[in-house]
Enzyme design. Structure first.
Site, mmCIF file in Angstrom:
data_model
loop_
_atom_site.group_PDB
_atom_site.id
_atom_site.type_symbol
_atom_site.label_atom_id
_atom_site.label_comp_id
_atom_site.label_asym_id
_atom_site.label_seq_id
_atom_site.Cartn_x
_atom_site.Cartn_y
_atom_site.Cartn_z
ATOM 1 N N ILE A 1 60.267 75.175 -129.671
ATOM 2 C CA ILE A 1 58.875 75.616 -129.836
ATOM 3 C C ILE A 1 58.367 75.199 -131.205
ATOM 4 O O ILE A 1 59.007 75.472 -132.228
ATOM 5 C CB ILE A 1 58.758 77.150 -129.690
ATOM 6 C CG1 ILE A 1 59.358 77.612 -128.357
ATOM 7 C CG2 ILE A 1 57.303 77.590 -129.798
ATOM 8 C CD1 ILE A 1 59.371 79.124 -128.172
ATOM 9 N N ASN B 1 53.140 73.782 -129.308
ATOM 10 C CA ASN B 1 52.171 74.827 -129.642
ATOM 11 C C ASN B 1 51.432 74.549 -130.947
ATOM 12 O O ASN B 1 50.259 74.884 -131.084
ATOM 13 C CB ASN B 1 52.899 76.179 -129.730
ATOM 14 C CG ASN B 1 52.089 77.228 -130.464
ATOM 15 O OD1 ASN B 1 51.073 77.705 -129.965
ATOM 16 N ND2 ASN B 1 52.525 77.576 -131.675
ATOM 17 N N TYR C 1 39.066 68.561 -133.539
ATOM 18 C CA TYR C 1 39.881 69.512 -132.776
ATOM 19 C C TYR C 1 39.682 69.333 -131.277
ATOM 20 O O TYR C 1 40.654 69.279 -130.506
ATOM 21 C CB TYR C 1 39.519 70.942 -133.190
ATOM 22 C CG TYR C 1 40.321 72.008 -132.484
ATOM 23 C CD1 TYR C 1 41.635 72.279 -132.853
ATOM 24 C CD2 TYR C 1 39.769 72.755 -131.447
ATOM 25 C CE1 TYR C 1 42.375 73.257 -132.205
ATOM 26 C CE2 TYR C 1 40.500 73.733 -130.790
ATOM 27 C CZ TYR C 1 41.803 73.988 -131.173
ATOM 28 O OH TYR C 1 42.530 74.959 -130.520
ATOM 29 N N LYS D 1 42.535 68.128 -128.408
ATOM 30 C CA LYS D 1 42.896 68.930 -127.232
ATOM 31 C C LYS D 1 42.554 68.210 -125.931
ATOM 32 O O LYS D 1 43.304 68.300 -124.944
ATOM 33 C CB LYS D 1 42.197 70.296 -127.287
ATOM 34 C CG LYS D 1 42.721 71.201 -128.392
ATOM 35 C CD LYS D 1 44.216 71.455 -128.262
ATOM 36 C CE LYS D 1 44.731 72.453 -129.286
ATOM 37 N NZ LYS D 1 46.188 72.668 -129.179
ATOM 38 N N VAL E 1 42.195 83.474 -128.018
ATOM 39 C CA VAL E 1 43.297 84.353 -128.424
ATOM 40 C C VAL E 1 43.103 84.753 -129.882
ATOM 41 O O VAL E 1 42.667 83.956 -130.712
ATOM 42 C CB VAL E 1 44.657 83.634 -128.250
ATOM 43 C CG1 VAL E 1 45.813 84.589 -128.539
ATOM 44 C CG2 VAL E 1 44.774 83.060 -126.836
ATOM 45 N N THR F 1 44.199 84.842 -132.990
ATOM 46 C CA THR F 1 45.179 84.253 -133.895
ATOM 47 C C THR F 1 44.569 84.051 -135.271
ATOM 48 O O THR F 1 43.366 84.220 -135.474
ATOM 49 C CB THR F 1 45.646 82.887 -133.366
ATOM 50 O OG1 THR F 1 44.509 82.005 -133.303
ATOM 51 C CG2 THR F 1 46.258 83.013 -131.978
#
Length: 245
Positions: free
Chosen positions: A8, A83, A150, A154, A185, A187
């Site tokens: 990960i 991730n 960004y 993605k 999310v 974060t």
């Protein structure tokens, strides 16, 4: 005892840290990669590798090191979770420095592509379950001002996952590769975006509104969902949205 092994990236915080913790609590082996320190070293089954993924020249050696620590012949599954990502630069493209653009794409797109290539190569001779989960974003499907780098990273990750999925579908023992859009999310990356000056970053008010109205998913809730996605089998290359899985 046969265990599942997970590689990960970005395990020093956020989604990567939370997912690694939940897997360790289930007694799986986790090999975490991040440039920062990790609080997970207290777990016996956790191995931490300090590495800055913006330095893509060393990724092949990095993966060789990780695989040398894994006994694939006594494992049921090996899974790579790409991730780690970088949100900045969050500004109009003409204001982004070339260094900022390059660093973002190295971490958010080039590194996952290289890690995937190495992962498939290094595991191709073992007949165990192999899985790759690329953590994507809604930003890969919906354009936004001041987020061109960004969003592009993605979107590229989504297309890359689909292309590799088509390649793997031709084989007898395909790698299960999927891209996951987790939704919004709560974060540190999300917090950073909403705290930016709204005059400098137009989307700041959107991120702030999502937080204030309770639209953000906790990392715990998302990672419980990711654990289910790990168990399930998907068509190679599928883009899986949180609400659909």
């Amino acid at each position: 005892m046969r265990r599942n092994h997970f590689i990960i990236t970005g395990t020093s915080r956020g989604i990567g840290e939370q997912l690694a913790k939940m897997l360790l609590e289930q007694d799986h082996k986790v090999h975490g990669i991040s440039r920062g320190d990790s609080s997970l070293t207290e777990f016996q089954n956790y191995t931490h590798i300090h590495y800055d993924l913006s330095d893509t020249s060393g990724i092949e050696n990095l993966m060789d090191t990780v695989f040398n620590q894994i006994d694939l012949h006594h494992a049921d599954m090996i899974c790579l979770v790409n991730n780690a990502a970088m949100a900045e630069p969050l500004k109009p493209i003409e204001q982004c420095t070339l260094g900022e653009i390059n660093k973002n794409l190295q971490i958010s797109l080039i590194a996952p592509m290289m890690l995937t290539s190495c992962f498939i190569n290094l595991s191709e001779n073992v007949r165990i379950r192999r899985k790759i989960i690329n953590i994507s974003s809604g930003s890969g499907s919906y354009p936004a001002p001041d987020m061109s780098v960004y969003c592009t990273a993605k979107a590229g990750l989504n297309m890359f996952s689909q292309c590799v999925g088509l390649e793997q579908a031709r084989g007898q023992f395909p790698v299960e590769i999927i891209a996951v859009d987790p939704g919004m999310v709560d974060t540190e990356m999300q917090m950073h975006a909403r705290e930016k000056n709204a005059q400098e970053f137009e989307m700041a008010k959107y991120f702030k509104h999502a937080h204030q109205t309770g639209q953000l998913l906790s990392t715990e809730a998302l990672c419980r969902h990711l654990l289910n996605m790990i168990e399930k089998t998907f068509e190679p290359g599928k883009l899986v949205k949180y609400k659909d899985a």
